[in-house]
Motif scaffolding. Structure first.
Motif, PDB file in Angstrom:
ATOM      1  N   PHE A 154       3.766  -6.673  89.604  1.00  0.00           N
ATOM      2  CA  PHE A 154       4.007  -5.350  90.114  1.00  0.00           C
ATOM      3  C   PHE A 154       4.068  -4.664  89.025  1.00  0.00           C
ATOM      4  N   THR A 155       3.625  -3.507  90.587  1.00  0.00           N
ATOM      5  CA  THR A 155       3.934  -2.169  89.702  1.00  0.00           C
ATOM      6  C   THR A 155       5.193  -1.670  90.408  1.00  0.00           C
ATOM      7  N   TRP A 156       5.870  -0.429  90.076  1.00  0.00           N
ATOM      8  CA  TRP A 156       6.796   0.116  90.725  1.00  0.00           C
ATOM      9  C   TRP A 156       6.257   1.354  91.803  1.00  0.00           C
ATOM     10  N   LYS A 157       5.183   2.004  91.593  1.00  0.00           N
ATOM     11  CA  LYS A 157       4.400   2.384  92.748  1.00  0.00           C
ATOM     12  C   LYS A 157       4.446   1.516  93.662  1.00  0.00           C
ATOM     13  N   ARG A 158       4.226   0.489  93.868  1.00  0.00           N
ATOM     14  CA  ARG A 158       4.484  -0.631  95.384  1.00  0.00           C
ATOM     15  C   ARG A 158       5.593  -0.633  95.098  1.00  0.00           C
ATOM     16  N   MET A 159       6.377  -0.866  94.462  1.00  0.00           N
ATOM     17  CA  MET A 159       7.546  -1.349  94.689  1.00  0.00           C
ATOM     18  C   MET A 159       8.554  -0.258  95.456  1.00  0.00           C
ATOM     19  N   TRP A 160       8.309   0.929  94.935  1.00  0.00           N
ATOM     20  CA  TRP A 160       8.529   2.407  95.536  1.00  0.00           C
ATOM     21  C   TRP A 160       8.844   2.190  97.376  1.00  0.00           C
ATOM     22  N   LYS A 161       7.654   2.059  97.236  1.00  0.00           N
ATOM     23  CA  LYS A 161       7.248   2.161  98.834  1.00  0.00           C
ATOM     24  C   LYS A 161       7.711   1.116  99.089  1.00  0.00           C
ATOM     25  N   LEU A 162       7.608   0.177  99.586  1.00  0.00           N
ATOM     26  CA  LEU A 162       8.584  -0.690  99.733  1.00  0.00           C
ATOM     27  C   LEU A 162       9.972  -0.807 100.056  1.00  0.00           C
ATOM     28  N   LEU A 163      10.280  -0.509  98.785  1.00  0.00           N
ATOM     29  CA  LEU A 163      12.024   0.201  99.081  1.00  0.00           C
ATOM     30  C   LEU A 163      12.405   1.447  99.460  1.00  0.00           C
ATOM     31  N   SER A 164      11.241   2.437  99.798  1.00  0.00           N
ATOM     32  CA  SER A 164      11.727   3.528 101.180  1.00  0.00           C
ATOM     33  C   SER A 164      11.369   2.026 102.171  1.00  0.00           C
ATOM     34  N   GLU A 165      10.489   1.630 102.886  1.00  0.00           N
ATOM     35  CA  GLU A 165      10.502   1.071 103.820  1.00  0.00           C
ATOM     36  C   GLU A 165      11.630   0.675 104.035  1.00  0.00           C
ATOM     37  N   VAL A 166      12.420  -0.301 103.000  1.00  0.00           N
ATOM     38  CA  VAL A 166      13.940  -1.252 103.398  1.00  0.00           C
ATOM     39  C   VAL A 166      15.118  -0.329 103.804  1.00  0.00           C
ATOM     40  N   PHE A 167      14.826   0.664 103.287  1.00  0.00           N
ATOM     41  CA  PHE A 167      16.706   1.345 102.959  1.00  0.00           C
ATOM     42  C   PHE A 167      15.967   2.778 104.019  1.00  0.00           C
ATOM     43  N   GLU A 168      14.545   2.567 104.549  1.00  0.00           N
ATOM     44  CA  GLU A 168      14.253   3.497 105.627  1.00  0.00           C
ATOM     45  C   GLU A 168      14.672   5.653 105.162  1.00  0.00           C
ATOM     46  N   VAL A 169      13.928   5.232 104.385  1.00  0.00           N
ATOM     47  CA  VAL A 169      14.385   6.842 103.573  1.00  0.00           C
ATOM     48  C   VAL A 169      12.477   6.882 103.531  1.00  0.00           C
ATOM     49  N   GLU A 170      12.388   8.146 103.513  1.00  0.00           N
ATOM     50  CA  GLU A 170      11.038   9.080 103.147  1.00  0.00           C
ATOM     51  C   GLU A 170       9.955   8.409 101.876  1.00  0.00           C
ATOM     52  N   TYR A 171       9.219   7.697 101.523  1.00  0.00           N
ATOM     53  CA  TYR A 171       8.238   7.677 100.583  1.00  0.00           C
ATOM     54  C   TYR A 171       8.028   9.372 100.258  1.00  0.00           C
ATOM     55  N   VAL A 172       7.955   9.062  98.298  1.00  0.00           N
ATOM     56  CA  VAL A 172       7.778  10.221  98.068  1.00  0.00           C
ATOM     57  C   VAL A 172       6.666   9.644  96.838  1.00  0.00           C
ATOM     58  N   PRO A 173       5.758   9.738  96.641  1.00  0.00           N
ATOM     59  CA  PRO A 173       4.827   9.168  95.619  1.00  0.00           C
ATOM     60  C   PRO A 173       5.572  10.286  94.577  1.00  0.00           C
ATOM     61  N   PHE A 174       5.444   9.440  93.020  1.00  0.00           N
ATOM     62  CA  PHE A 174       5.365   9.650  91.829  1.00  0.00           C
ATOM     63  C   PHE A 174       4.832  10.985  91.266  1.00  0.00           C
ATOM     64  N   ASP A 175       5.029  11.813  91.148  1.00  0.00           N
ATOM     65  CA  ASP A 175       4.519  13.510  90.808  1.00  0.00           C
ATOM     66  C   ASP A 175       5.092  13.924  89.775  1.00  0.00           C
ATOM     67  N   GLU A 176       4.002  13.495  88.150  1.00  0.00           N
ATOM     68  CA  GLU A 176       4.586  14.225  86.988  1.00  0.00           C
ATOM     69  C   GLU A 176       4.646  15.951  86.896  1.00  0.00           C
ATOM     70  N   GLY A 177       3.963  16.075  87.473  1.00  0.00           N
ATOM     71  CA  GLY A 177       3.949  17.704  87.342  1.00  0.00           C
ATOM     72  C   GLY A 177       5.204  18.462  87.696  1.00  0.00           C
ATOM     73  N   ASP A 178       5.474  17.440  88.782  1.00  0.00           N
ATOM     74  CA  ASP A 178       7.290  17.871  89.111  1.00  0.00           C
ATOM     75  C   ASP A 178       7.960  18.256  88.880  1.00  0.00           C
ATOM     76  N   GLY A 179       8.168  17.692  87.130  1.00  0.00           N
ATOM     77  CA  GLY A 179       9.013  18.042  86.041  1.00  0.00           C
ATOM     78  C   GLY A 179      10.084  16.627  86.128  1.00  0.00           C
TER      79      GLY A 179
END
Length: 271
Positions: free
Chosen positions: A162-187
């Motif tokens: 899997f990729t953590w990109k896909r897993m992070w979306k799944l975990l966000s749903e499981v934990f009922e938190v807002e999915y935040v896409p990774f953005d390298e520009g955020d520092g």
């Protein structure tokens, strides 16, 4: 410690010890990734990791454990199981990634903070694998009771990637938190420093939700997870040898993640 135990058991006339199972992990291939100095010198083999890969030229007690148990042959057989990141439910394992993510998510939810991915761009986009604790247990039991599998070394993963990109979306749903896409520009997000002072927040969550009495520092390890999510190579092991020898256990990783989060909730470890 292992030598002391085996020496006592094998010298006893009444000993019924026939097989020793040794569980190690993918640091066998990667080297001391948690060492602040040696980790900068590592050059792990190209994935997928294969059981016959040569030992890396760095200190690793996994190698000594393998040599030790092999020295008791033929009186005592052995099997080596090199697992990846383990998904399971336990309050006694600080390296439990799912529990670390769970605590992090609950603190984010409690403080209304974003559930940010703490890794780098590489791990966000590239492949990774994990090991369901049930698959690991099944493989260990199989190796101990299968004649042709004794005295062998096996990788143990779920058999998918899997990729953590896909897993992070799944975990966000499981934990009922807002999915935040990774953005390298955020520092760079230094979650180790951010979460270091959140023990009192977890204490409040435990009290308010009536959870199993646990201290955050005792059940998670943000630093260890942080290292694994900031590497620059794919953490993927081959399961071909295991299948060639007759073990076909597997787990669907997204399903595994949801199952073990549910178990953590059933055990009242997380809300």
């Amino acid at each position: 410690m292992l030598a002391n135990v085996l020496n006592v058991l094998t010298k006893s006339e009444s000993s019924k010890l026939r097989h020793v199972t040794v569980q190690t992990g993918t640091k066998h291939y990667m080297g001391p990734i948690f060492d602040p100095f040696l980790s900068t010198q590592l050059s792990p083999p190209d994935p997928p990791f294969l059981e016959d890969a040569p030992c890396v030229p760095f200190p690793n007690f996994y190698y000594e454990l393998e040599d030790l148990v092999a020295s008791y042959a033929p009186k005592v057989s052995h099997s080596i199981h090199r697992c990846s990141i383990i998904f399971g439910a336990s309050t006694r394992s600080a390296y439990n990634y799912l529990l670390t993510f769970s605590v992090y998510a609950e603190i984010c939810k409690y403080e209304r903070a974003p559930f940010r991915y703490p890794g780098n761009q590489y791990t966000w986009e590239h492949l990774c694998d994990v090991t369901d604790a049930r698959v690991l247990a099944e493989q260990q039991a199989w190796a101990a009771t299968t004649e042709g599998a004794r005295n062998e070394r096996f990788n143990c993963t779920n058999g998918d990637v899997f990729t953590w990109k896909r897993m992070w979306k799944l975990l966000s749903e499981v934990f009922e938190v807002e999915y935040v896409p990774f953005d390298e520009g955020d520092g760079k997000f230094d979650w180790v420093s951010v979460m270091r002072g959140k023990g009192h927040v977890w204490d409040r969550i435990v009290e308010e939700k009536g959870l199993f009495g646990s201290k955050m520092e005792e059940i998670i390890c943000f630093a260890a997870v942080n290292t694994a999510l900031n590497i620059g190579f794919e953490l993927v092991s081959s399961m071909n040898k295991s299948k060639d020898f007759g073990f076909f256990g597997y787990a669907d990783t997204p399903t595994s993640a949801k199952y073990w989060v549910m178990r953590l909730r059933e055990l009242n470890i997380i809300p």
